[in-house]
Design a protein around this motif. Structure first.
Motif, mmCIF file in Angstrom:
data_model
loop_
_atom_site.group_PDB
_atom_site.id
_atom_site.type_symbol
_atom_site.label_atom_id
_atom_site.label_comp_id
_atom_site.label_asym_id
_atom_site.label_seq_id
_atom_site.Cartn_x
_atom_site.Cartn_y
_atom_site.Cartn_z
ATOM 1 N N HIS A 50 0.801 -1.218 0.000
ATOM 2 C CA HIS A 50 0.000 0.000 0.000
ATOM 3 C C HIS A 50 0.837 1.274 0.000
ATOM 4 N N GLU A 51 1.983 1.209 -0.656
ATOM 5 C CA GLU A 51 2.775 2.413 -0.917
ATOM 6 C C GLU A 51 3.574 2.194 -2.198
ATOM 7 N N PRO A 52 3.927 3.274 -2.895
ATOM 8 C CA PRO A 52 4.671 3.118 -4.148
ATOM 9 C C PRO A 52 6.081 2.583 -3.928
ATOM 10 N N ASP A 53 6.671 2.107 -5.026
ATOM 11 C CA ASP A 53 8.090 1.769 -5.043
ATOM 12 C C ASP A 53 8.661 2.204 -6.372
ATOM 13 N N SER A 54 9.954 2.013 -6.570
ATOM 14 C CA SER A 54 10.574 2.425 -7.825
ATOM 15 C C SER A 54 11.686 1.467 -8.197
ATOM 16 N N GLY A 55 12.018 1.475 -9.489
ATOM 17 C CA GLY A 55 13.094 0.647 -10.016
ATOM 18 C C GLY A 55 13.757 1.334 -11.194
ATOM 19 N N VAL A 56 14.797 0.724 -11.693
ATOM 20 C CA VAL A 56 15.600 1.285 -12.782
ATOM 21 C C VAL A 56 15.160 0.670 -14.109
ATOM 22 N N ILE A 57 15.045 1.508 -15.150
ATOM 23 C CA ILE A 57 14.838 1.022 -16.514
ATOM 24 C C ILE A 57 16.193 1.006 -17.209
ATOM 25 N N HIS A 58 16.603 -0.152 -17.702
ATOM 26 C CA HIS A 58 17.841 -0.256 -18.459
ATOM 27 C C HIS A 58 17.534 -0.239 -19.951
ATOM 28 N N ALA A 59 18.436 0.349 -20.722
ATOM 29 C CA ALA A 59 18.180 0.566 -22.150
ATOM 30 C C ALA A 59 17.912 -0.734 -22.893
ATOM 31 N N ASP A 60 18.520 -1.826 -22.452
ATOM 32 C CA ASP A 60 18.327 -3.093 -23.174
ATOM 33 C C ASP A 60 16.963 -3.719 -22.910
ATOM 34 N N THR A 61 16.152 -3.104 -22.045
ATOM 35 C CA THR A 61 14.781 -3.578 -21.805
ATOM 36 C C THR A 61 13.749 -2.625 -22.391
ATOM 37 N N LEU A 62 14.208 -1.587 -23.075
ATOM 38 C CA LEU A 62 13.328 -0.556 -23.612
ATOM 39 C C LEU A 62 13.080 -0.811 -25.092
ATOM 40 N N ALA A 63 11.801 -0.800 -25.512
ATOM 41 C CA ALA A 63 11.440 -1.066 -26.905
ATOM 42 C C ALA A 63 10.324 -0.122 -27.327
ATOM 43 N N GLN A 64 10.069 -0.088 -28.636
ATOM 44 C CA GLN A 64 9.058 0.797 -29.199
ATOM 45 C C GLN A 64 7.775 0.031 -29.503
ATOM 46 N N THR A 65 6.684 0.763 -29.621
ATOM 47 C CA THR A 65 5.412 0.177 -30.004
ATOM 48 C C THR A 65 5.564 -0.625 -31.293
ATOM 49 N N GLY A 66 4.843 -1.741 -31.374
ATOM 50 C CA GLY A 66 4.957 -2.637 -32.512
ATOM 51 C C GLY A 66 5.982 -3.727 -32.340
ATOM 52 N N SER A 67 6.692 -3.708 -31.208
ATOM 53 C CA SER A 67 7.713 -4.729 -30.957
ATOM 54 C C SER A 67 7.080 -6.097 -30.717
ATOM 55 N N GLN A 68 7.907 -7.115 -30.813
ATOM 56 C CA GLN A 68 7.482 -8.487 -30.529
ATOM 57 C C GLN A 68 8.298 -9.022 -29.363
ATOM 58 N N LEU A 69 7.618 -9.641 -28.422
ATOM 59 C CA LEU A 69 8.264 -10.260 -27.268
ATOM 60 C C LEU A 69 7.919 -11.739 -27.219
ATOM 61 N N ARG A 70 8.796 -12.503 -26.578
ATOM 62 C CA ARG A 70 8.558 -13.925 -26.361
ATOM 63 C C ARG A 70 8.312 -14.171 -24.874
ATOM 64 N N THR A 71 7.265 -14.889 -24.555
ATOM 65 C CA THR A 71 6.980 -15.165 -23.149
ATOM 66 C C THR A 71 8.065 -16.021 -22.513
ATOM 67 N N ASP A 72 8.745 -16.857 -23.330
ATOM 68 C CA ASP A 72 9.765 -17.728 -22.747
ATOM 69 C C ASP A 72 11.049 -16.978 -22.400
ATOM 70 N N ALA A 73 11.075 -15.666 -22.660
ATOM 71 C CA ALA A 73 12.215 -14.856 -22.235
ATOM 72 C C ALA A 73 12.091 -14.431 -20.772
ATOM 73 N N TYR A 74 10.944 -14.759 -20.148
ATOM 74 C CA TYR A 74 10.669 -14.334 -18.776
ATOM 75 C C TYR A 74 10.300 -15.532 -17.919
ATOM 76 N N ARG A 75 10.243 -15.309 -16.601
ATOM 77 C CA ARG A 75 9.878 -16.381 -15.668
ATOM 78 C C ARG A 75 8.364 -16.430 -15.453
ATOM 79 N N HIS A 76 7.826 -15.340 -14.942
ATOM 80 C CA HIS A 76 6.400 -15.250 -14.615
ATOM 81 C C HIS A 76 5.890 -13.877 -15.056
ATOM 82 N N PRO A 77 5.855 -13.602 -16.355
ATOM 83 C CA PRO A 77 5.609 -12.236 -16.807
ATOM 84 C C PRO A 77 4.161 -11.783 -16.672
#
Length: 231
Positions: A50-77
């Protein structure tokens, strides 16, 4: 982690987050911005935090609209739909509200991909912070200029997956005003170095959804749509 290490507090969790982020930067990653999470009632109720938190965005995780992702690249996305800001100038904290607004040059719709290192989403605030607030990916839509008369509270956002309605929310769902999320970051984490060009996620307008294969499409009353293909 918090149950095994009860002596850890939120500040210690942020130090763990910083150490992990610094390891990534030394390995060649670049900091591209920050995410602020748990800023809507829907997300706080879903996570039991019940309070906010924050994290870092790294450039290698940043993509543009229209991108394609694979679910098997993650654990529990999971996926969220957010309002994102782009800074036009450096922003030092703690800052007042007018200074925070003046530092924003553009804004857009965005998806955030969440993932967890714990094998479960039954986590505490301390665990979330230490795990970089679950930030595993960011997909940004086309940007619009953010000026003195821009009011992100009025964005009415609707999300569809494979043409089926799955979620909706508004800018007001983010702390009553998405700019307050960035304001919160400069106050809670004044040591964070916010730079011109940084992307800052203000938080999801709806409870997160499991990321499954399909086409995700989010629209808003003013901002251009953002879409994502998941395989």
């Amino acid at each position: 982690m918090s149950s095994r290490r009860p002596e850890l507090d939120v500040d210690a969790a942020y130090r763990i987050q910083l150490i992990n982020s610094e390891h990534r930067v030394r390995a060649g990653a670049r900091t591209a911005g920050y995410k602020i999470g748990l800023t809507s009632r829907a997300m706080q109720q879903q996570m039991g935090i019940h309070e906010p938190d924050s994290g870092v965005i790294h450039a290698d995780t940043l993509a543009q609209t229209g991108s394609q992702l694979r679910t098997d690249a993650y654990r529990h996305p999971r996926i969220e739909t957010e309002v994102a800001f782009i800074l036009g100038q450096d922003l030092a904290g703690p800052a007042d509200y007018s200074t925070v607004r003046a530092a924003i040059s553009e804004y857009c719709l965005a998806y955030e991909i969440l993932d967890t290192s714990y094998g479960t989403w039954d986590i505490t605030l301390i665990e979330s912070v230490a795990d970089n607030a679950a930030c595993a990916g960011v997909i940004t839509g086309p940007r619009l200029a953010f000026g003195p008369d821009t009011d992100p509270r009025t964005e009415l956002i609707t999300v569809h997956a494979d043409g089926r309605f799955v979620a909706a929310g508004s800018g007001r769902d983010i702390l009553g005003d998405p700019v307050l999320a960035l304001y919160w970051l400069t106050r809670r984490r004044p040591q964070v170095r916010l730079r011109a060009g940084d992307v800052v996620l203000a938080g999801s307008v709806h409870a997160s959804l499991p990321l499954t294969p399909g086409r995700y499409h989010a629209t808003s009353s003013h901002l251009p749509a953002v879409h994502l293909q998941v395989v």
